[in-house]
Design an enzyme around this catalytic site. Structure first.
Site, PDB file in Angstrom:
ATOM      1  N   ARG A 158      -1.448  14.657  12.517  1.00 19.31           N
ATOM      2  CA  ARG A 158      -0.515  14.505  11.469  1.00 19.31           C
ATOM      3  C   ARG A 158      -0.198  15.638  10.661  1.00 19.31           C
ATOM      4  O   ARG A 158      -0.922  15.941   9.516  1.00 19.31           O
ATOM      5  CB  ARG A 158      -0.998  13.183  10.681  1.00 19.31           C
ATOM      6  CG  ARG A 158      -1.033  11.931  11.529  1.00 19.31           C
ATOM      7  CD  ARG A 158      -1.340  10.885  10.743  1.00 19.31           C
ATOM      8  NE  ARG A 158      -0.510  10.086  10.034  1.00 19.31           N
ATOM      9  CZ  ARG A 158      -0.620   9.071   9.261  1.00 19.31           C
ATOM     10  NH1 ARG A 158      -1.732   8.448   9.448  1.00 19.31           N
ATOM     11  NH2 ARG A 158       0.273   8.701   8.451  1.00 19.31           N
TER      12      ARG A 158
ATOM     13  N   ARG B  71      -8.394  -0.807   3.909  1.00 20.75           N
ATOM     14  CA  ARG B  71      -7.579   0.104   3.502  1.00 20.75           C
ATOM     15  C   ARG B  71      -6.329  -0.335   3.152  1.00 20.75           C
ATOM     16  O   ARG B  71      -5.403  -0.085   2.278  1.00 20.75           O
ATOM     17  CB  ARG B  71      -7.350   1.380   4.763  1.00 20.75           C
ATOM     18  CG  ARG B  71      -8.601   2.220   4.678  1.00 20.75           C
ATOM     19  CD  ARG B  71      -8.167   3.535   5.512  1.00 20.75           C
ATOM     20  NE  ARG B  71      -6.812   3.861   5.218  1.00 20.75           N
ATOM     21  CZ  ARG B  71      -5.945   4.202   6.178  1.00 20.75           C
ATOM     22  NH1 ARG B  71      -6.115   4.177   7.252  1.00 20.75           N
ATOM     23  NH2 ARG B  71      -4.657   4.745   5.702  1.00 20.75           N
TER      24      ARG B  71
ATOM     25  N   LYS C 200       0.771  -1.234   0.043  1.00 22.17           N
ATOM     26  CA  LYS C 200      -0.132   0.044  -0.003  1.00 22.17           C
ATOM     27  C   LYS C 200       0.777   1.111   0.102  1.00 22.17           C
ATOM     28  O   LYS C 200       0.613   2.235  -0.894  1.00 22.17           O
ATOM     29  CB  LYS C 200      -1.099   0.041   1.131  1.00 22.17           C
ATOM     30  CG  LYS C 200      -1.615   1.306   1.420  1.00 22.17           C
ATOM     31  CD  LYS C 200      -2.449   1.336   2.716  1.00 22.17           C
ATOM     32  CE  LYS C 200      -1.861   1.609   3.848  1.00 22.17           C
ATOM     33  NZ  LYS C 200      -1.417   2.896   4.175  1.00 22.17           N
ATOM     34  N   ASN C 201       1.931   1.210   0.902  1.00 24.12           N
ATOM     35  CA  ASN C 201       2.621   2.506   1.003  1.00 24.12           C
ATOM     36  C   ASN C 201       3.538   2.766  -0.135  1.00 24.12           C
ATOM     37  O   ASN C 201       4.318   3.831  -0.326  1.00 24.12           O
ATOM     38  CB  ASN C 201       3.313   2.347   2.188  1.00 24.12           C
ATOM     39  CG  ASN C 201       2.577   2.778   3.574  1.00 24.12           C
ATOM     40  OD1 ASN C 201       1.276   2.827   3.405  1.00 24.12           O
ATOM     41  ND2 ASN C 201       3.006   2.414   4.760  1.00 24.12           N
TER      42      ASN C 201
HETATM   43  C1  UD1 Z   1       3.923   6.741   6.303  1.00 20.61           C
HETATM   44  C2  UD1 Z   1       3.149   5.483   6.023  1.00 20.61           C
HETATM   45  C3  UD1 Z   1       2.601   5.267   7.693  1.00 20.61           C
HETATM   46  C4  UD1 Z   1       3.775   5.003   8.573  1.00 20.61           C
HETATM   47  C5  UD1 Z   1       4.532   6.262   8.451  1.00 20.61           C
HETATM   48  C6  UD1 Z   1       5.953   6.095   9.376  1.00 20.61           C
HETATM   49  C7  UD1 Z   1       2.296   5.988   3.817  1.00 20.61           C
HETATM   50  C8  UD1 Z   1       1.258   6.175   2.912  1.00 20.61           C
HETATM   51  N1  UD1 Z   1       2.149   5.873   5.310  1.00 20.61           N
HETATM   52  O1  UD1 Z   1       3.029   7.706   6.831  1.00 20.61           O
HETATM   53  O2  UD1 Z   1       2.022   3.764   7.264  1.00 20.61           O
HETATM   54  O3  UD1 Z   1       3.400   4.609   9.594  1.00 20.61           O
HETATM   55  O4  UD1 Z   1       5.004   6.482   7.503  1.00 20.61           O
HETATM   56  O5  UD1 Z   1       6.675   4.912   8.920  1.00 20.61           O
HETATM   57  O6  UD1 Z   1       3.525   5.794   3.346  1.00 20.61           O
HETATM   58  N2  UD1 Z   1       5.511  14.819  10.849  1.00 20.61           N
HETATM   59  C9  UD1 Z   1       5.502  16.079  10.897  1.00 20.61           C
HETATM   60  N3  UD1 Z   1       5.278  16.939   9.897  1.00 20.61           N
HETATM   61  C10 UD1 Z   1       5.220  16.605   8.707  1.00 20.61           C
HETATM   62  C11 UD1 Z   1       5.197  15.310   8.323  1.00 20.61           C
HETATM   63  C12 UD1 Z   1       5.305  14.285   9.383  1.00 20.61           C
HETATM   64  O7  UD1 Z   1       5.827  16.674  12.003  1.00 20.61           O
HETATM   65  O8  UD1 Z   1       4.976  17.454   7.485  1.00 20.61           O
HETATM   66  C13 UD1 Z   1       5.711  13.663  11.522  1.00 20.61           C
HETATM   67  C14 UD1 Z   1       4.615  13.077  11.839  1.00 20.61           C
HETATM   68  O9  UD1 Z   1       3.587  13.646  12.588  1.00 20.61           O
HETATM   69  C15 UD1 Z   1       5.169  11.920  12.454  1.00 20.61           C
HETATM   70  C16 UD1 Z   1       6.451  11.510  11.756  1.00 20.61           C
HETATM   71  O10 UD1 Z   1       6.616  12.986  11.208  1.00 20.61           O
HETATM   72  O11 UD1 Z   1       5.287  11.804  13.927  1.00 20.61           O
HETATM   73  C17 UD1 Z   1       6.689  10.773  10.666  1.00 20.61           C
HETATM   74  O12 UD1 Z   1       5.647  10.756   9.980  1.00 20.61           O
HETATM   75  P1  UD1 Z   1       5.717  10.465   8.424  1.00 20.61           P
HETATM   76  O13 UD1 Z   1       6.991   9.679   8.093  1.00 20.61           O
HETATM   77  O14 UD1 Z   1       5.583  11.733   7.615  1.00 20.61           O
HETATM   78  O15 UD1 Z   1       4.399   9.411   8.088  1.00 20.61           O
HETATM   79  P2  UD1 Z   1       3.377   9.288   6.989  1.00 20.61           P
HETATM   80  O16 UD1 Z   1       4.364   9.583   5.715  1.00 20.61           O
HETATM   81  O17 UD1 Z   1       2.303  10.107   6.940  1.00 20.61           O
END
Ligand code: UD1
Length: 418
Positions: free
Chosen positions: A121, A398, A22-23
């Site tokens: 998020r 999902r 999925k990711n």
């Molecule tokens: C992706 C994965 C999800 C997985 C996560 C962590 C997909 C579709 N989803 O989610 O399944 O659990 O990686 O491995 O690939 N953050 C910020 N600001 C931002 C973006 C992120 O503060 O602009 C923080 C988030 O709140 C979190 C951390 O960074 O604490 C990591 O999040 P991130 O790696 O961005 O996760 P996703 O890409 O949303």
């Protein structure tokens, strides 16, 4: 409302093939916008998040079709640059379309993806990366209006956190930048490497994915391409956790065991016998599971936050105590209270959960509150005595493609009922 009826306590036995990730497929579907041509994507799982991505592509004017596990996207006819609120809310990763739409059309109009189940998020890192490339980003109410004016320009971006989504968004936008973009402190997840493979297949010049520095040379001529999506390592981890919870022997195929070494190490420490070679992992569990040293979730190659719920579920029945520390998301223990309904002894304090093993869980009516939390309930139900009724399947759907069929083939009793 649909539910899974699970008759627990049956040992699992057999082989299960892991479907596409999925990711990985979600950012790849967004990336199909870049070429303005045809992308043929194999090993595309049937997931509601994939359907939501295809709906966004259709809304943007693209033509999409599916035959079995192959999805074809023709982004030639794309004639819009907006994503309506209803589609944005379908899934959080819709924000990945931002970089791709901006790179293709020079503008984008999206709404903020809804606050998600796992806590706040934010998307500040995504927006900061796009701004560094010269995009104007205006926020009006819940709407994001982005324009690239004279065009995006390559630059050096240092991500404050190695965010998976922000790395992907920056990679996609960088394909539309004049010059070279260097992303420092990039996330190193295998799915980012898969995105790089896809981008290269369409002619983009990208390197470094899988390390913390990704370099993209923008505005290369892109063309039609074909790609096979990597296997879903979290789905594989879920099947392994299921084998650990229910006992028996499970062969998980189509997965590179090196991507799951932190998960297999935990399950081995808990008393399972594991063997990984080539593209399979086998797990055997005969005796009682034991508690393990503290599990701390971390960005790749650390213990994946997405594997934390199913592994926690497996450790609920057994001997000894396990401490789990969740470092990525604020609200990722929502499955704990549901597991408690099945007899689990779990105490949660902020980002720490302490699981004290009990001899056996019992079936109960439980409700999934998020995707991997739902997988945790399924894992626990397989090992529990008696019947469980799991609702909230929209979360599980999902990320798991026909999971009830895969588990039934392993000898489990899982029925989807309306
Ligand atoms: C992706 C994965 C999800 C997985 C996560 C962590 C997909 C579709 N989803 O989610 O399944 O659990 O990686 O491995 O690939 N953050 C910020 N600001 C931002 C973006 C992120 O503060 O602009 C923080 C988030 O709140 C979190 C951390 O960074 O604490 C990591 O999040 P991130 O790696 O961005 O996760 P996703 O890409 O949303």
């Amino acid at each position: 409302m649909s539910a899974f009826l699970v008759e627990g306590g049956r040992r699992l036995s057999g082989a299960v093939a892991v479907h596409g990730a999925k990711n990985s497929v979600l950012p790849i579907l967004a990336a199909t916008l870049l070429s303005g041509g045809r992308s043929v994507i194999h090993n595309c799982p049937r997931l509601s998040d994939v359907d939501a991505s295809l709906a966004i592509l259709e809304h943007l004017g693209c033509r999409t079709s599916r035959e079995g596990d192959t999805v074809t996207v023709d982004s030639g006819p794309m004639d819009r640059y907006d994503v309506p609120d209803a589609l944005m809310r379908e899934m959080r990763s819709s924000v990945i379309f931002l970089g791709a739409i901006l790179a293709r059309t020079g503008q984008a109009s999206l709404s903020r993806p809804g606050g998600c189940e796992l806590g706040p998020r934010p998307i500040d890192l995504h927006l900061a990366a796009l701004r560094a490339m010269g995009a104007r980003v205006e926020e009006r109410g819940g709407d994001l209006l982005c324009g690239a004016g004279a065009g995006l320009t390559g630059c050096t971006i240092t991500l404050a956190i190695a965010s998976v989504g922000a790395t992907e968004n920056a990679m996609l936008a960088a394909c539309g930048c004049g010059g070279t973009t260097t992303i420092l402190n990039a996330a190193r997840e295998p799915e980012i490497l898969d995105l790089q493979r896809f981008l290269r297949a369409m002619g983009a010049r990208v390197e470094g994915a899988g390390t913390s520095t990704v370099v993209v040379e923008g505005r290369r001529p892109l063309h039609d391409c074909e790609h096979r999506v990597m296997a879903d390592r979290i789905v594989a981890a879920t099947y392994l956790a299921a084998g650990a919870a229910a006992g028996g022997e499970v062969l998980v195929t189509g997965i590179d065991g090196r991507q799951l070494s932190t998960v297999t190490a935990v399950l081995r420490e808990a008393g399972c016998r594991l063997h990984s070679e080539g593209d399979f992992i086998s797990l055997r569990r005969d005796g009682v599971l034991r508690g393990v040293r503290p599990i701390r979730t971390a960005p790749y190659p650390g213990f994946p936050t997405d594997a934390q719920p199913p592994v926690m579920a497996a450790l609920c029945a057994g001997e000894g105590t396990t401490v789990l520390v969740e470092t990525i998301f604020e609200n990722r223990f929502r499955h704990a209270s549901e597991l408690a309904r099945m007899g689990a002894d779990i105490r949660v304090e902020g980002r720490v959960a302490v699981v004290c093993g009990v001899p056996r869980l019992h079936g109960a009516p439980v409700e999934a509150a998020d995707l991997r939390g739902g997988a945790a309930l399924l894992v626990a139900a397989l090992g529990a005595e008696g019947e469980s009724r799991i609702t909230g399947l929209r979360h599980i759907d999902r990320g798991y493609d026909r999971v009830e069929e895969a588990l039934t083939a392993l000898g489990a009793s899982v029925d989807r009922v309306e």
